[in-house]
Design a protein around this motif. Structure first.
Motif, PDB file in Angstrom:
ATOM      1  N   HIS A 158       4.949  63.618 -33.704  1.00  0.00           N
ATOM      2  CA  HIS A 158       3.561  63.978 -33.397  1.00  0.00           C
ATOM      3  C   HIS A 158       2.558  62.987 -33.992  1.00  0.00           C
ATOM      4  CE1 HIS A 158       5.156  67.839 -32.078  1.00  0.00           C
ATOM      5  NE2 HIS A 158       5.784  67.930 -33.228  1.00  0.00           N
ATOM      6  N   GLY A 159       3.052  61.872 -34.543  1.00  0.00           N
ATOM      7  CA  GLY A 159       2.156  61.003 -35.288  1.00  0.00           C
ATOM      8  C   GLY A 159       1.989  59.604 -34.756  1.00  0.00           C
ATOM      9  N   LEU A 160       2.304  59.376 -33.475  1.00  0.00           N
ATOM     10  CA  LEU A 160       2.173  58.013 -32.950  1.00  0.00           C
ATOM     11  C   LEU A 160       0.738  57.513 -33.007  1.00  0.00           C
ATOM     12  CD1 LEU A 160       4.536  58.018 -29.821  1.00  0.00           C
ATOM     13  CD2 LEU A 160       4.931  56.930 -32.041  1.00  0.00           C
ATOM     14  N   GLN A 161      -0.213  58.422 -32.816  1.00  0.00           N
ATOM     15  CA  GLN A 161      -1.613  57.997 -32.790  1.00  0.00           C
ATOM     16  C   GLN A 161      -2.076  57.464 -34.142  1.00  0.00           C
ATOM     17  OE1 GLN A 161      -0.605  61.119 -32.782  1.00  0.00           O
ATOM     18  NE2 GLN A 161      -1.650  62.062 -34.524  1.00  0.00           N
ATOM     19  N   ALA A 162      -1.377  57.840 -35.229  1.00  0.00           N
ATOM     20  CA  ALA A 162      -1.798  57.426 -36.567  1.00  0.00           C
ATOM     21  C   ALA A 162      -1.214  56.079 -36.982  1.00  0.00           C
ATOM     22  CB  ALA A 162      -1.393  58.496 -37.586  1.00  0.00           C
ATOM     23  N   LEU A 163      -0.358  55.492 -36.183  1.00  0.00           N
ATOM     24  CA  LEU A 163       0.276  54.237 -36.550  1.00  0.00           C
ATOM     25  C   LEU A 163      -0.686  53.063 -36.336  1.00  0.00           C
ATOM     26  CD1 LEU A 163       3.854  54.808 -35.092  1.00  0.00           C
ATOM     27  CD2 LEU A 163       2.958  55.366 -37.364  1.00  0.00           C
ATOM     28  N   PRO A 164      -0.499  51.966 -37.073  1.00  0.00           N
ATOM     29  CA  PRO A 164      -1.451  50.836 -37.036  1.00  0.00           C
ATOM     30  C   PRO A 164      -1.247  49.921 -35.833  1.00  0.00           C
ATOM     31  CG  PRO A 164       0.284  50.374 -38.614  1.00  0.00           C
ATOM     32  CD  PRO A 164       0.543  51.773 -38.106  1.00  0.00           C
ATOM     33  N   TRP A 165      -1.534  50.436 -34.661  1.00  0.00           N
ATOM     34  CA  TRP A 165      -1.273  49.677 -33.442  1.00  0.00           C
ATOM     35  C   TRP A 165      -2.095  48.394 -33.372  1.00  0.00           C
ATOM     36  CZ3 TRP A 165       2.932  51.004 -31.024  1.00  0.00           C
ATOM     37  CH2 TRP A 165       3.389  52.325 -31.120  1.00  0.00           C
ATOM     38  N   GLN A 207       2.463  43.376 -33.597  1.00  0.00           N
ATOM     39  CA  GLN A 207       2.781  42.400 -32.558  1.00  0.00           C
ATOM     40  C   GLN A 207       4.145  42.632 -31.918  1.00  0.00           C
ATOM     41  OE1 GLN A 207       2.405  39.159 -35.296  1.00  0.00           O
ATOM     42  NE2 GLN A 207       0.371  38.573 -34.557  1.00  0.00           N
ATOM     43  N   LEU A 208       5.051  43.261 -32.658  1.00  0.00           N
ATOM     44  CA  LEU A 208       6.384  43.569 -32.145  1.00  0.00           C
ATOM     45  C   LEU A 208       6.756  44.994 -32.562  1.00  0.00           C
ATOM     46  CD1 LEU A 208       9.192  42.892 -30.927  1.00  0.00           C
ATOM     47  CD2 LEU A 208       9.814  41.897 -33.153  1.00  0.00           C
ATOM     48  N   VAL A 209       7.114  45.812 -31.578  1.00  0.00           N
ATOM     49  CA  VAL A 209       7.608  47.167 -31.823  1.00  0.00           C
ATOM     50  C   VAL A 209       9.092  47.170 -31.524  1.00  0.00           C
ATOM     51  CG1 VAL A 209       7.416  49.613 -31.233  1.00  0.00           C
ATOM     52  CG2 VAL A 209       5.382  48.151 -31.177  1.00  0.00           C
ATOM     53  N   THR A 210       9.885  47.629 -32.479  1.00  0.00           N
ATOM     54  CA  THR A 210      11.327  47.591 -32.304  1.00  0.00           C
ATOM     55  C   THR A 210      11.955  48.883 -32.798  1.00  0.00           C
ATOM     56  OG1 THR A 210      13.335  46.295 -32.756  1.00  0.00           O
ATOM     57  CG2 THR A 210      11.734  46.475 -34.545  1.00  0.00           C
ATOM     58  N   ALA A 211      13.165  49.133 -32.343  1.00  0.00           N
ATOM     59  CA  ALA A 211      13.946  50.283 -32.786  1.00  0.00           C
ATOM     60  C   ALA A 211      15.379  50.066 -32.342  1.00  0.00           C
ATOM     61  CB  ALA A 211      13.408  51.595 -32.209  1.00  0.00           C
ATOM     62  N   SER A 212      16.281  50.783 -32.983  1.00  0.00           N
ATOM     63  CA  SER A 212      17.693  50.741 -32.629  1.00  0.00           C
ATOM     64  C   SER A 212      18.186  52.161 -32.409  1.00  0.00           C
ATOM     65  CB  SER A 212      18.496  50.067 -33.758  1.00  0.00           C
ATOM     66  OG  SER A 212      19.883  50.148 -33.519  1.00  0.00           O
ATOM     67  N   ALA A 260       1.687  50.929 -27.205  1.00  0.00           N
ATOM     68  CA  ALA A 260       2.193  49.577 -27.417  1.00  0.00           C
ATOM     69  C   ALA A 260       1.612  48.590 -26.412  1.00  0.00           C
ATOM     70  CB  ALA A 260       3.718  49.579 -27.348  1.00  0.00           C
ATOM     71  N   THR A 261       1.524  48.996 -25.166  1.00  0.00           N
ATOM     72  CA  THR A 261       0.993  48.072 -24.158  1.00  0.00           C
ATOM     73  C   THR A 261      -0.511  47.882 -24.305  1.00  0.00           C
ATOM     74  OG1 THR A 261       0.842  49.884 -22.538  1.00  0.00           O
ATOM     75  CG2 THR A 261       2.834  48.522 -22.496  1.00  0.00           C
ATOM     76  N   ASP A 262      -1.232  48.921 -24.717  1.00  0.00           N
ATOM     77  CA  ASP A 262      -2.662  48.742 -24.999  1.00  0.00           C
ATOM     78  C   ASP A 262      -2.870  47.713 -26.109  1.00  0.00           C
ATOM     79  OD1 ASP A 262      -3.400  50.543 -23.067  1.00  0.00           O
ATOM     80  OD2 ASP A 262      -3.804  52.189 -24.452  1.00  0.00           O
ATOM     81  N   ALA A 263      -1.923  47.661 -27.064  1.00  0.00           N
ATOM     82  CA  ALA A 263      -1.994  46.687 -28.154  1.00  0.00           C
ATOM     83  C   ALA A 263      -1.444  45.325 -27.742  1.00  0.00           C
ATOM     84  CB  ALA A 263      -1.208  47.211 -29.359  1.00  0.00           C
ATOM     85  N   ARG A 264      -0.923  45.225 -26.518  1.00  0.00           N
ATOM     86  CA  ARG A 264      -0.307  43.997 -25.999  1.00  0.00           C
ATOM     87  C   ARG A 264       0.850  43.544 -26.887  1.00  0.00           C
ATOM     88  NH1 ARG A 264      -1.069  42.940 -20.986  1.00  0.00           N
ATOM     89  NH2 ARG A 264      -1.217  40.670 -21.194  1.00  0.00           N
ATOM     90  N   ALA A 265       1.562  44.501 -27.438  1.00  0.00           N
ATOM     91  CA  ALA A 265       2.697  44.210 -28.305  1.00  0.00           C
ATOM     92  C   ALA A 265       3.945  43.932 -27.472  1.00  0.00           C
ATOM     93  CB  ALA A 265       2.956  45.374 -29.251  1.00  0.00           C
ATOM     94  N   THR A 266       4.825  43.125 -28.016  1.00  0.00           N
ATOM     95  CA  THR A 266       6.156  42.955 -27.458  1.00  0.00           C
ATOM     96  C   THR A 266       7.012  44.135 -27.913  1.00  0.00           C
ATOM     97  OG1 THR A 266       5.955  40.551 -27.471  1.00  0.00           O
ATOM     98  CG2 THR A 266       8.183  41.439 -27.470  1.00  0.00           C
ATOM     99  N   LEU A 324      22.560  49.563 -23.717  1.00  0.00           N
ATOM    100  CA  LEU A 324      21.656  48.543 -23.188  1.00  0.00           C
ATOM    101  C   LEU A 324      20.579  48.219 -24.211  1.00  0.00           C
ATOM    102  CD1 LEU A 324      21.109  49.938 -19.575  1.00  0.00           C
ATOM    103  CD2 LEU A 324      22.338  47.837 -20.161  1.00  0.00           C
ATOM    104  N   ASP A 325      20.223  46.936 -24.279  1.00  0.00           N
ATOM    105  CA  ASP A 325      19.061  46.487 -25.042  1.00  0.00           C
ATOM    106  C   ASP A 325      17.931  46.192 -24.055  1.00  0.00           C
ATOM    107  OD1 ASP A 325      20.757  46.617 -27.177  1.00  0.00           O
ATOM    108  OD2 ASP A 325      20.765  44.465 -27.613  1.00  0.00           O
ATOM    109  N   LEU A 326      16.713  46.470 -24.475  1.00  0.00           N
ATOM    110  CA  LEU A 326      15.544  46.242 -23.610  1.00  0.00           C
ATOM    111  C   LEU A 326      14.520  45.393 -24.356  1.00  0.00           C
ATOM    112  CD1 LEU A 326      13.646  48.731 -21.356  1.00  0.00           C
ATOM    113  CD2 LEU A 326      12.381  47.506 -23.141  1.00  0.00           C
ATOM    114  N   LEU A 327      14.103  44.318 -23.717  1.00  0.00           N
ATOM    115  CA  LEU A 327      13.023  43.462 -24.218  1.00  0.00           C
ATOM    116  C   LEU A 327      11.902  43.477 -23.186  1.00  0.00           C
ATOM    117  CD1 LEU A 327      11.834  41.238 -26.110  1.00  0.00           C
ATOM    118  CD2 LEU A 327      13.101  39.574 -24.716  1.00  0.00           C
ATOM    119  N   ALA A 328      10.664  43.683 -23.643  1.00  0.00           N
ATOM    120  CA  ALA A 328       9.516  43.715 -22.733  1.00  0.00           C
ATOM    121  C   ALA A 328       8.339  43.010 -23.383  1.00  0.00           C
ATOM    122  CB  ALA A 328       9.146  45.162 -22.383  1.00  0.00           C
ATOM    123  N   TRP A 329       7.585  42.283 -22.567  1.00  0.00           N
ATOM    124  CA  TRP A 329       6.441  41.532 -23.095  1.00  0.00           C
ATOM    125  C   TRP A 329       5.356  41.462 -22.031  1.00  0.00           C
ATOM    126  CZ3 TRP A 329      11.005  39.639 -21.357  1.00  0.00           C
ATOM    127  CH2 TRP A 329      10.985  38.660 -20.363  1.00  0.00           C
TER     128      TRP A 329
END
Length: 284
Positions: free
Chosen positions: A116-123, A127-132, A150-156, A276-281
């Protein structure tokens, strides 16, 4: 949304070498990721659901250069279990530095409620958002919010080791396919981030990101559990059986019979688990 699913440190330690070996198969994505470095300064990275730090340990040396990581998880015990130093333990919310060949990474571990806390993160600073091993645990609503922020921040974005629904046992035994169906249905339960998309997560996010003007590339990162990997095979058999019983408790005797057949093949069987791994930019 339900309580976030908890993963023990023992399970994360067991799977880490399989994750690392699998990720080498999609090394071309990492090579492409390195070309997306946004500038000469430190690469600002946010790692979601970081657990005990396996994603950071694998990716930071391969990114290269100077990096500042913010590693987030809802489980303070897992954050405290990071093997950071041979000396005194590093407290949470205190940065730690890791230097190696051609890279210099600083990591800050922080407890965060991602459900419930995505809005509080320092978007604005990411520059890069990652997870495994995260996307398949999430529902469409949560992934949509993550994608929009993430896309509003133009992050990879770089998300590794997301299940694609494939699990091939060698040799086969009776009811492998049925147990796999029950396991897949169980994966769709709410893991704390809404009704999970499971194997549908990567295709869903790929399409949604393209609609937001992002370019997307995929790579395979399958687990290969071989005949000598006894501990992992036992864990997978037990995990499949437990999920299947939870999904269809009236069929517990048949599911336990499948587990017994699988255990009899333990000394010479193998398993492939599809990921699968996903990369987006952002497109220029």
């Amino acid at each position: 949304m339900s309580t976030p699913e908890a993963f023990g440190a023992d399970w994360l330690a067991l799977r880490e070498p399989f994750d690392a070996a699998a990720r080498e198969s999609s090394s071309l994505l990492v090579a492409r990721l390195r070309t997306l470095r946004p500038g000469p300064g430190p690469w600002r990275v946010m790692d979601l659901g970081c657990g005990t730090g396996a994603n950071w340990r694998w990716l930071a040396p391969r990114l290269g250069g100077e990096q500042h990581w913010l590693a987030l998880d809802h489980d303070a015990a897992l954050l405290s279990a990071w093997p950071l130093s041979a000396g005194a333990p590093v407290p949470l919310d205190e940065p730690w530095h890791w230097r190696g060949v051609r890279f210099d990474a600083t990591v800050l571990r922080r407890e965060a409620e991602l459900a419930h806390g995505l809005q509080a993160l320092p978007w604005d600073a990411v520059q890069l958002v990652t997870a495994s091993a995260l996307l398949d645990l999430a529902g469409a609503e949560w992934l949509d919010e993550l994608m929009r922020r993430a896309t509003d921040a133009r992050a990879t974005l770089f998300f590794a080791l997301n299940v694609d629904g494939g699990h091939d046992w060698t040799p086969t035994v009776a009811d492998d396919a049925w147990i796999g169906e029950l396991f897949a249905a169980h994966q769709g339960r709410d893991k704390g981030l809404g009704p999970a998309l499971g194997a549908r997560a990567v295709p869903w996010l790929k399409q949604a990101l393209r609609e937001r003007g992002y370019r997307v590339a995929l790579g395979r990162s399958d687990w290969h559990v071989r005949r000598e990997d006894q501990a992992m095979k036992i864990a997978m058999i037990e995990g499949f059986a437990r999920a299947a019983i939870e999904q269809e408790p009236t069929q517990a005797p048949l599911i336990r019979a499948w587990r017994a057949r699988r255990m009899r093949k333990l000394d010479w069987g193998s398993l492939r688990v599809g990921h699968l791994d996903l990369l987006a930019w952002p497109a220029p």
